[in-house]
Enzyme design. Structure first.
Site, PDB file in Angstrom:
ATOM      1  N   ALA A  66      27.868   5.660 -47.988  1.00 20.53           N
ATOM      2  CA  ALA A  66      27.813   6.569 -49.511  1.00 20.53           C
ATOM      3  C   ALA A  66      26.228   6.499 -49.877  1.00 20.53           C
ATOM      4  O   ALA A  66      26.086   5.050 -48.879  1.00 20.53           O
ATOM      5  CB  ALA A  66      28.045   5.294 -50.774  1.00 20.53           C
ATOM      6  N   GLY A 110      31.712   4.228 -46.816  1.00 29.63           N
ATOM      7  CA  GLY A 110      31.715   5.853 -47.502  1.00 29.63           C
ATOM      8  C   GLY A 110      32.780   6.862 -46.351  1.00 29.63           C
ATOM      9  O   GLY A 110      33.372   7.649 -46.017  1.00 29.63           O
ATOM     10  N   GLU A 113      35.151   6.103 -44.383  1.00 32.68           N
ATOM     11  CA  GLU A 113      36.731   6.551 -45.249  1.00 32.68           C
ATOM     12  C   GLU A 113      36.630   7.592 -45.519  1.00 32.68           C
ATOM     13  O   GLU A 113      37.818   8.356 -45.967  1.00 32.68           O
ATOM     14  CB  GLU A 113      36.057   4.967 -46.919  1.00 32.68           C
ATOM     15  CG  GLU A 113      36.227   4.155 -46.792  1.00 32.68           C
ATOM     16  CD  GLU A 113      35.630   3.605 -47.947  1.00 32.68           C
ATOM     17  OE1 GLU A 113      34.480   3.762 -48.631  1.00 32.68           O
ATOM     18  OE2 GLU A 113      36.301   1.777 -48.426  1.00 32.68           O
ATOM     19  N   GLU A 133      30.170  -2.325 -45.606  1.00 27.17           N
ATOM     20  CA  GLU A 133      29.674  -2.548 -46.862  1.00 27.17           C
ATOM     21  C   GLU A 133      29.476  -4.334 -46.856  1.00 27.17           C
ATOM     22  O   GLU A 133      28.313  -4.557 -48.285  1.00 27.17           O
ATOM     23  CB  GLU A 133      31.069  -2.095 -47.319  1.00 27.17           C
ATOM     24  CG  GLU A 133      30.859  -0.979 -48.044  1.00 27.17           C
ATOM     25  CD  GLU A 133      32.104   0.151 -46.771  1.00 27.17           C
ATOM     26  OE1 GLU A 133      31.927  -0.510 -45.798  1.00 27.17           O
ATOM     27  OE2 GLU A 133      32.648   1.355 -47.125  1.00 27.17           O
TER      28      GLU A 133
HETATM   29  N1  CO8 Z   1      22.145   5.617 -48.066  1.00 24.29           N
HETATM   30  C1  CO8 Z   1      20.646   6.344 -47.745  1.00 24.29           C
HETATM   31  N2  CO8 Z   1      20.349   6.464 -47.028  1.00 24.29           N
HETATM   32  C2  CO8 Z   1      20.466   6.069 -45.675  1.00 24.29           C
HETATM   33  C3  CO8 Z   1      21.914   5.389 -45.724  1.00 24.29           C
HETATM   34  C4  CO8 Z   1      23.081   5.662 -46.802  1.00 24.29           C
HETATM   35  N3  CO8 Z   1      24.387   4.639 -46.321  1.00 24.29           N
HETATM   36  N4  CO8 Z   1      22.110   5.554 -44.509  1.00 24.29           N
HETATM   37  C5  CO8 Z   1      21.009   6.542 -43.171  1.00 24.29           C
HETATM   38  N5  CO8 Z   1      19.504   6.450 -44.606  1.00 24.29           N
HETATM   39  C6  CO8 Z   1      18.413   6.606 -44.609  1.00 24.29           C
HETATM   40  C7  CO8 Z   1      17.581   5.844 -43.964  1.00 24.29           C
HETATM   41  O1  CO8 Z   1      17.863   5.342 -45.421  1.00 24.29           O
HETATM   42  C8  CO8 Z   1      16.135   6.579 -42.901  1.00 24.29           C
HETATM   43  O2  CO8 Z   1      15.617   7.314 -44.300  1.00 24.29           O
HETATM   44  P1  CO8 Z   1      13.953   7.284 -44.449  1.00 24.29           P
HETATM   45  O3  CO8 Z   1      13.883   8.119 -42.917  1.00 24.29           O
HETATM   46  O4  CO8 Z   1      13.610   7.815 -45.968  1.00 24.29           O
HETATM   47  O5  CO8 Z   1      13.941   5.582 -44.347  1.00 24.29           O
HETATM   48  C9  CO8 Z   1      17.030   7.811 -42.631  1.00 24.29           C
HETATM   49  O6  CO8 Z   1      18.577   8.193 -43.409  1.00 24.29           O
HETATM   50  C10 CO8 Z   1      17.858   7.307 -41.059  1.00 24.29           C
HETATM   51  O7  CO8 Z   1      17.793   6.045 -40.969  1.00 24.29           O
HETATM   52  P2  CO8 Z   1      17.562   5.127 -39.844  1.00 24.29           P
HETATM   53  O8  CO8 Z   1      15.754   5.091 -39.942  1.00 24.29           O
HETATM   54  O9  CO8 Z   1      18.405   3.481 -39.995  1.00 24.29           O
HETATM   55  O10 CO8 Z   1      17.555   5.649 -39.102  1.00 24.29           O
HETATM   56  P3  CO8 Z   1      18.396   4.609 -37.217  1.00 24.29           P
HETATM   57  O11 CO8 Z   1      18.969   5.897 -37.004  1.00 24.29           O
HETATM   58  O12 CO8 Z   1      17.911   3.854 -36.992  1.00 24.29           O
HETATM   59  O13 CO8 Z   1      19.883   4.456 -38.313  1.00 24.29           O
HETATM   60  C11 CO8 Z   1      22.679   3.682 -39.328  1.00 24.29           C
HETATM   61  C12 CO8 Z   1      20.538   4.299 -38.364  1.00 24.29           C
HETATM   62  C13 CO8 Z   1      22.806   2.611 -38.418  1.00 24.29           C
HETATM   63  C14 CO8 Z   1      22.925   4.657 -39.532  1.00 24.29           C
HETATM   64  C15 CO8 Z   1      21.624   2.859 -40.303  1.00 24.29           C
HETATM   65  O14 CO8 Z   1      21.079   4.313 -41.145  1.00 24.29           O
HETATM   66  C16 CO8 Z   1      22.521   2.716 -41.482  1.00 24.29           C
HETATM   67  O15 CO8 Z   1      22.729   1.334 -40.928  1.00 24.29           O
HETATM   68  N6  CO8 Z   1      23.183   2.881 -42.426  1.00 24.29           N
HETATM   69  C17 CO8 Z   1      23.182   2.183 -43.450  1.00 24.29           C
HETATM   70  C18 CO8 Z   1      25.025   2.384 -43.409  1.00 24.29           C
HETATM   71  C19 CO8 Z   1      25.470   1.693 -43.672  1.00 24.29           C
HETATM   72  O16 CO8 Z   1      25.253   0.054 -44.872  1.00 24.29           O
HETATM   73  N7  CO8 Z   1      26.982   1.958 -45.112  1.00 24.29           N
HETATM   74  C20 CO8 Z   1      27.477   1.746 -46.539  1.00 24.29           C
HETATM   75  C21 CO8 Z   1      26.999   1.623 -47.257  1.00 24.29           C
HETATM   76  S1  CO8 Z   1      28.056   0.926 -48.699  1.00 24.29           S
HETATM   77  C22 CO8 Z   1      29.472   2.471 -48.429  1.00 24.29           C
HETATM   78  O17 CO8 Z   1      29.469   3.489 -47.992  1.00 24.29           O
HETATM   79  C23 CO8 Z   1      29.840   2.087 -50.096  1.00 24.29           C
HETATM   80  C24 CO8 Z   1      31.456   3.481 -49.711  1.00 24.29           C
HETATM   81  C25 CO8 Z   1      31.407   3.320 -51.407  1.00 24.29           C
HETATM   82  C26 CO8 Z   1      32.203   4.395 -52.147  1.00 24.29           C
HETATM   83  C27 CO8 Z   1      33.258   3.975 -52.930  1.00 24.29           C
HETATM   84  C28 CO8 Z   1      33.352   5.643 -53.476  1.00 24.29           C
HETATM   85  C29 CO8 Z   1      34.176   5.270 -54.547  1.00 24.29           C
END
Ligand code: CO8
Length: 259
Positions: A66, A110, A113, A133
């Protein structure tokens, strides 16, 4: 009809394809995108021209979770009152035709999921699954603590959700999270091939199988077997049952009409 900003939609033959399309954010799922996804899936579900649906992302990410930017400023009352953000996420549960997730790259939080809400997952060898998360100070909110243990056992689900580690495609297949692994450059072709096989079957029969398998997760064995038996009997009311069996006896391919 609805103008889509964050997804791409097309049909090939009787297969509907939805592509999550926010590559710059690794397909971090925002509310608007989930609204679009629900809309597109339900449109395919209602179309006589579609027999199976494929949901995919980009090469690098199915979806990295998400959208954290969208969530960061919310407080308890915000998320509670809006039931954040299940309203749009749960549309996919209303879809009665099969949805295949074709996953390459990250399927995190998400994103994992969402893949698990689909009927089965075909993974590219580059796929990586995780529920990170906990690192953000939250717990999975769209089925991670519920669908994951059912898919891969309690022990592995606890490991994934508590340590936030990622699982590669091999481990995911071994654990039963994905049905098959294909080379990344073949992912869409293989997903389409599977979807075309399904789309050529009798549509009511396909829908009954989906409904019956899903029933297994909601009920006791006895009730589930009874549910299956009644649907099984129901298939004998279709013309497609006559056609399927007749084609077998005549040693030809069946031509199902969905009635
Ligand atoms: N949200 C917002 N932006 C994101 C997300 C995210 N989940 N993941 C990546 N991005 C963005 C980064 O901020 C970055 O943006 P920018 O270029 O503007 O800085 C761009 O995408 C590229 O990402 P990275 O530079 O970080 O790329 P890397 O190759 O270095 O890393 C990763 C890739 C490992 C995937 C890393 O981006 C990461 O850890 N992302 C977050 C993963 C995460 O924590 N996901 C869980 C989120 S919480 C969730 O999903 C809860 C769901 C609940 C659902 C409820 C519904 C009812």
């Amino acid at each position: 009809s609805m103008q889509y900003e964050h997804i791409l939609v097309e049909t090939r033959g009787r297969v509907g394809l939805v592509t999550l399309n926010r590559p710059a954010a690794l397909n971090a799922l925002n509310d608007r995108q989930m609204e679009e996804l629900g809309h597109a899936l339900l449109a395919f579900d209602g179309s006589d021209d579609v027999g199976c649906i494929v949901l995919t992302g980009s090469e690098k990410a199915f979806a990295a979770g998400a959208d954290i930017t969208e969530m960061a400023g919310l407080n308890y009352a915000d998320v509670y009152k809006s039931d954040f953000i299940t309203r749009n996420w749960e549309q996919i549960r209303r879809v009665r035709k099969p949805v295949i997730a074709a996953v390459a790259g990250y399927a995190l939080g998400g994103g994992c999921e969402l893949a698990m809400m689909c009927d089965f997952i075909i993974a590219a060898d580059t796929a990586r699954f995780g529920q990170p998360e906990i690192k953000l100070g939250i717990i999975p909110g769209a089925g991670g603590t519920q669908r994951l243990p059912r898919a891969i056992s309690k022990s592995k689900a606890m490991d994934m959700c508590l340590t936030a580690r990622m699982m590669d495609a091999e481990e995911a297949e071994r654990a039963g999270l994905v049905s098959r692994i294909v080379p990344a450059d073949r992912l869409l072709d293989e997903a389409f091939a599977a979807a075309e096989v399904i789309a050529a079957m009798s549509l009511p029969t396909v829908m009954m199988i989906k409904e019956s398998v899903n029933r297994a997760y909601e009920t006791t064995l006895g009730e589930g077997l009874l549910f299956e038996r009644r649907l099984f009997h129901g298939t004998f009311a279709t013309e497609d049952q006559k056609e399927g069996m007749q084609a077998f006896l005549e040693k030809r391919l069946p031509s199902f009409k969905g009635v």
